[in-house]
Design an enzyme around this catalytic site. Structure first.
Site, mmCIF file in Angstrom:
data_model
loop_
_atom_site.group_PDB
_atom_site.id
_atom_site.type_symbol
_atom_site.label_atom_id
_atom_site.label_comp_id
_atom_site.label_asym_id
_atom_site.label_seq_id
_atom_site.Cartn_x
_atom_site.Cartn_y
_atom_site.Cartn_z
ATOM 1 N NE ARG A 1 0.189 1.717 3.460
ATOM 2 C CZ ARG A 1 0.994 2.460 3.484
ATOM 3 N NH1 ARG A 1 2.282 1.926 3.531
ATOM 4 N NH2 ARG A 1 0.821 3.793 3.725
ATOM 5 N N GLY A 2 0.225 2.422 -0.142
ATOM 6 C CA GLY A 2 0.894 3.837 -0.199
ATOM 7 C C GLY A 2 1.035 3.725 -1.805
ATOM 8 C CB ALA A 3 0.303 6.927 -3.891
ATOM 9 N NE ARG B 1 -6.444 0.901 -1.595
ATOM 10 C CZ ARG B 1 -5.751 1.558 -0.597
ATOM 11 N NH1 ARG B 1 -4.622 1.319 -0.461
ATOM 12 N NH2 ARG B 1 -6.091 2.195 0.406
ATOM 13 C CD GLN C 1 -3.128 2.828 6.883
ATOM 14 O OE1 GLN C 1 -3.980 3.009 7.758
ATOM 15 N NE2 GLN C 1 -3.962 2.583 5.771
ATOM 16 C CG ASP D 1 -3.212 7.965 -1.595
ATOM 17 O OD1 ASP D 1 -3.115 8.655 -0.174
ATOM 18 O OD2 ASP D 1 -2.908 6.627 -1.786
ATOM 19 C CG ASN E 1 -2.377 11.615 2.583
ATOM 20 O OD1 ASN E 1 -1.734 10.555 1.933
ATOM 21 N ND2 ASN E 1 -1.753 11.660 3.814
ATOM 22 C CE LYS E 2 -5.158 5.758 4.546
ATOM 23 N NZ LYS E 2 -6.087 4.959 3.782
#
Ligand code: MRU
Length: 346
Positions: free
Chosen positions: A48-50, A91, A198, A239, A249-250
């Site tokens: 995960r993570g862009a 995603r 996270q 993201d 973002n998150k």
């Protein structure tokens, strides 16, 4: 860099990922040899993570390509575009996924006279290039980010935009790691980052492993620590950046940006230019992933709400451009009129 971990790589037959759902207690590497499992790994946030999602998608495309049995270009490309279309459904928010898959599709479209085996080799090389480019870009994000910080500062971050979310150095955490290599010591407050944690599971894990001074707080403590004067700056990854500088973002990032504004604390976003999506005009157009109720009701197998309660679980939020002090990219630090600054980059 001083701390080494490889979130995602490829050996020609298997995409190898560090299963981030097992952290911080277990370091388990998965060897993935089929597209369905790779798709599941992206959906379940094992990787995960862009930027890491983009790298995984590139390797997924190479894995899929290597498994295609085709005699000519038409047959190969038809099957290959099915592979990329399938991976694109994993995603919706991180634009790096689509950026990497588009890069692969473009390569195939530009090489119509290549043999099937040459196409497979080109695709595999392109996927490795995405990873190698990311290493260089992340280091440059650290260089550019460090121009904004001084030795001894304390930085708050949200979610995980470190090594685990990229290839090396991270995006938001890159100045912190690079600073450490150069004797510039930055301390970090890491937001826990509900609901998938996270910040606590990943950011505090990798920073502790690297020997960085990290303090973990729950999300609802950010206002308090800012009010107490403990935070000099906020830095987050992202993201997707819209053409006007709005940033997805998150979930929770928007709230942190508002808090930073209230406390006169600079709020920085760090990302590779592959995260900037000039096709998306404003943050309102960024597709926001909604995830299952179980993440809130029964996170990590621990029931904390009635099982049938109504929930709303967006995985990302959008921070409007006016709350952002600067956007750090590998091509420079953007400030002021983001619409103009971004247009100049592309
Ligand atoms: O749902 P996740 O864990 O993939 O979300 C990750 C983030 O929001 C990160 O901050 C972002 O992708 C930047 S990673 C360098």
């Amino acid at each position: 860099m001083l701390f080494q971990v490889t979130p995602v790589t490829f050996n020609g037959k298997e995409v190898i990922i560090l299963d981030q759902t097992k952290l911080p207690t277990e370091e388990v590497y998965l060897k993935i040899d089929n597209l369905e499992d790779l798709w599941e790994a992206i959906v379940q946030l094992r990787v995960r993570g862009a930027p890491a999602i983009g790298i995984a998608a590139g390797f997924g495309a190479a894995l899929g390509a290597n498994q295609i049995e085709a005699v000519d270009y038409t047959d190969f490309s038809e099957q290959f575009f099915k592979v990329t279309s399938y991976l694109a459904t994993s995603r919706p928010t991180a634009v790096n996924l689509f950026w990497a898959l588009n890069r692969m599709e473009k390569l195939v479209k530009e090489n119509q006279s290549a043999s099937v085996s040459d196409l497979k080799a080109l695709i595999e090389k392109e996927a490795h290039d995405i990873l190698q480019d990311d290493i260089k870009i992340c280091k440059q994000l650290g260089e550019n980010g460090l121009t904004l910080f001084e030795d001894g500062m304390t930085i708050l971050t949200h979610c995980n935009a470190g090594v685990l979310a990229t290839s090396e150095y991270g995006t938001a955490l890159s100045p912190i790691y690079l600073g450490q290599e150069r004797g510039i010591h930055l301390k970090v407050y890491a937001d826990e980052t509900r609901p998938l944690l996270q910040g606590s599971r990943l950011t505090s894990w990798e920073l502790s492993k690297a020997g960085i001074d990290v303090t973990l707080i729950t999300d609802n403590m950010a206002a308090m620590v800012m009010g107490q004067g403990k935070i000099d700056a906020v830095i987050v990854g992202c993201d997707r950046v819209a053409a006007n500088g709005d940033v997805a973002n998150k979930i929770g990032t928007y709230g942190v940006a508002i808090l930073a504004k209230e406390h006169n604390i600079p709020f920085y976003v760090s990302c590779p230019t592959s995260t900037i999506d000039v096709e998306t005009a404003t943050g309102a157009e960024i597709p926001i992933e909604e995830r299952g109720a179980e993440e809130i009701i029964c996170g990590f197998g621990n029931q904390t709400a009635p099982s049938k309660v109504k929930t709303y679980n967006p995985a990302f939020d959008v921070t409007p451009n006016h709350l952002i002090t600067a956007i750090i990219t590998e091509k420079g630090v953007l400030k002021g009129n983001y619409q103009e600054e971004i247009a100049k980059l592309f």
